[in-house]
Design a protein around this motif. Sequence first.
Motif, short mmCIF file in Angstrom:
data_model
loop_
_atom_site.label_atom_id
_atom_site.label_comp_id
_atom_site.label_asym_id
_atom_site.label_seq_id
_atom_site.Cartn_x
_atom_site.Cartn_y
_atom_site.Cartn_z
N HIS A 70 0.59 -0.78 0.26
CA HIS A 70 -0.04 -0.32 0.42
C HIS A 70 0.75 1.00 -0.11
N ALA A 71 1.99 0.83 0.46
CA ALA A 71 3.07 2.33 0.33
C ALA A 71 3.33 2.34 -0.60
N LEU A 72 4.01 1.41 -1.47
CA LEU A 72 4.71 2.18 -3.11
C LEU A 72 3.16 2.14 -3.46
N ALA A 73 2.16 1.98 -3.13
CA ALA A 73 0.87 2.13 -4.21
C ALA A 73 0.72 3.76 -3.95
N ARG A 74 1.34 4.27 -2.39
CA ARG A 74 0.48 5.75 -2.23
C ARG A 74 1.56 6.49 -2.86
N LEU A 75 3.24 6.13 -2.51
CA LEU A 75 4.16 6.00 -3.82
C LEU A 75 4.11 6.38 -4.87
N GLU A 76 3.88 5.89 -5.46
CA GLU A 76 3.77 6.36 -7.15
C GLU A 76 2.19 7.32 -7.45
N ALA A 77 0.91 7.29 -6.34
CA ALA A 77 -0.09 8.14 -6.32
C ALA A 77 0.24 10.02 -6.26
N GLU A 78 0.96 9.76 -5.26
CA GLU A 78 1.50 10.93 -4.94
C GLU A 78 3.06 11.63 -5.51
N HIS A 94 0.88 -6.31 -5.23
CA HIS A 94 1.30 -4.82 -6.17
C HIS A 94 -0.12 -4.15 -6.35
N GLU A 95 -0.93 -4.69 -7.56
CA GLU A 95 -1.86 -4.29 -8.74
C GLU A 95 -3.36 -4.16 -7.20
N ALA A 96 -3.19 -5.20 -6.50
CA ALA A 96 -4.18 -5.22 -6.10
C ALA A 96 -4.14 -3.97 -4.27
N ALA A 97 -2.97 -3.54 -4.28
CA ALA A 97 -3.15 -2.77 -3.45
C ALA A 97 -3.51 -0.97 -4.36
N GLY A 98 -3.19 -0.87 -5.37
CA GLY A 98 -3.37 0.50 -6.32
C GLY A 98 -2.04 0.31 -7.11
N SER A 99 -1.51 0.04 -7.29
CA SER A 99 0.16 0.23 -8.44
C SER A 99 -0.43 0.60 -9.99
N ARG A 100 0.00 0.99 -10.65
CA ARG A 100 -0.24 0.50 -12.02
C ARG A 100 1.14 0.09 -13.01
N ALA A 101 2.49 0.64 -12.22
CA ALA A 101 3.08 1.07 -13.03
C ALA A 101 3.85 -0.13 -12.34
N VAL A 102 3.94 -1.23 -13.01
CA VAL A 102 4.89 -2.94 -12.59
C VAL A 102 5.13 -3.17 -13.78
N ILE A 103 5.81 -3.68 -13.55
CA ILE A 103 6.98 -5.26 -14.03
C ILE A 103 7.00 -6.37 -13.45
N GLN A 222 7.38 3.85 6.41
CA GLN A 222 8.58 4.82 6.77
C GLN A 222 9.13 5.60 5.50
N TRP A 223 10.17 4.56 4.83
CA TRP A 223 10.20 5.49 3.96
C TRP A 223 9.67 6.13 2.81
N VAL A 224 8.40 5.93 2.71
CA VAL A 224 7.81 6.20 1.90
C VAL A 224 7.87 8.28 2.63
N GLN A 225 7.25 7.41 3.09
CA GLN A 225 6.12 9.02 4.34
C GLN A 225 7.94 9.78 4.26
N GLU A 226 8.59 9.67 4.27
CA GLU A 226 10.11 10.41 4.46
C GLU A 226 9.74 11.28 2.89
N ILE A 227 10.44 10.40 1.74
CA ILE A 227 10.29 10.87 0.44
C ILE A 227 9.27 12.00 -0.53
N LEU A 228 7.25 11.37 0.43
CA LEU A 228 6.96 12.03 0.14
C LEU A 228 6.86 13.90 1.09
N ALA A 229 7.31 13.66 2.19
CA ALA A 229 7.95 14.68 2.92
C ALA A 229 8.67 15.88 1.94
N ARG A 230 9.29 14.85 1.51
CA ARG A 230 11.02 16.56 1.06
C ARG A 230 10.40 16.54 -0.56
N ALA A 231 9.29 15.76 -0.77
CA ALA A 231 9.21 16.42 -2.57
C ALA A 231 7.93 18.05 -2.28
#
Length: 231
Positions: A70-78, A94-103, A222-231
């Motif tokens: 879910h965190a990675l899906a949030r990262l992709e969205a935001e 990944h897709e079930a959580a909402g990620s789209r750009a998955v290889i 935690q990592w995703v939150q840090e990335i989005l906070a810096r963006a």
Amino acid sequence: MRKIVILTGAGISAESGLGTFRDEGGLWARHRIEDVATPEGFARDPALVQGFYNARRMQAAKAAPNAAHHALARLEAEFAGAVVIVTQNVDGLHEAAGSRAVIHMHGTLAGALCADCGHRWDAPPEMSPAHACPACAMPAARPDVVWFGEMPYFMEEIWTHLEEADLFVSIGTSGNVYPAAAFAQHAMRAGADTLELNLEPSVNARDFAQARHGKASEIVPQWVQEILARA
């Protein structure tokens, strides 16, 4: 930072109840890899291989994405830039959580492949050696997954993404399986920063500039939150 490329391995899905072939007591522990995850094993005993993947398909269908997915899906969205997930996993979490750009470099349990003509289609819940290809009618259906000794899918596209990455992150991988084990070095040579998020250091931990260790469901959000906070 404009582009983040993320490699995910079995460790990210383990907390969703999907074991790895290194786990004791799981599906993999009952079989030799050579018997159920190689072209030679399929040629020797297709019924065994189909039964094994039927069980994996059923197990994956019951699993739900965890906080890391879910965190990675949030990262992709935001995230303002691009986020690409390259996964070694054959589940669809990944897709079930909402990620789209998955290889899916190792294919998916949800897919079927004709070993005779190469046609692909959606796999039924259960497949058997007598299952006919809908395109050529040959009884040559196999799971559309990459077995040991076979070339992973989409490699040219993946190498390009790695060369374009500003940050390469590996999550829940052992570092034992190539070519994925070489991704960090390839991305670093192209100028990317590198980060490993894993339960414990992988065998290629030295290839990463930074590392964090712990459960994926804890350290990835935690990592995703840090990335989005810096963006």
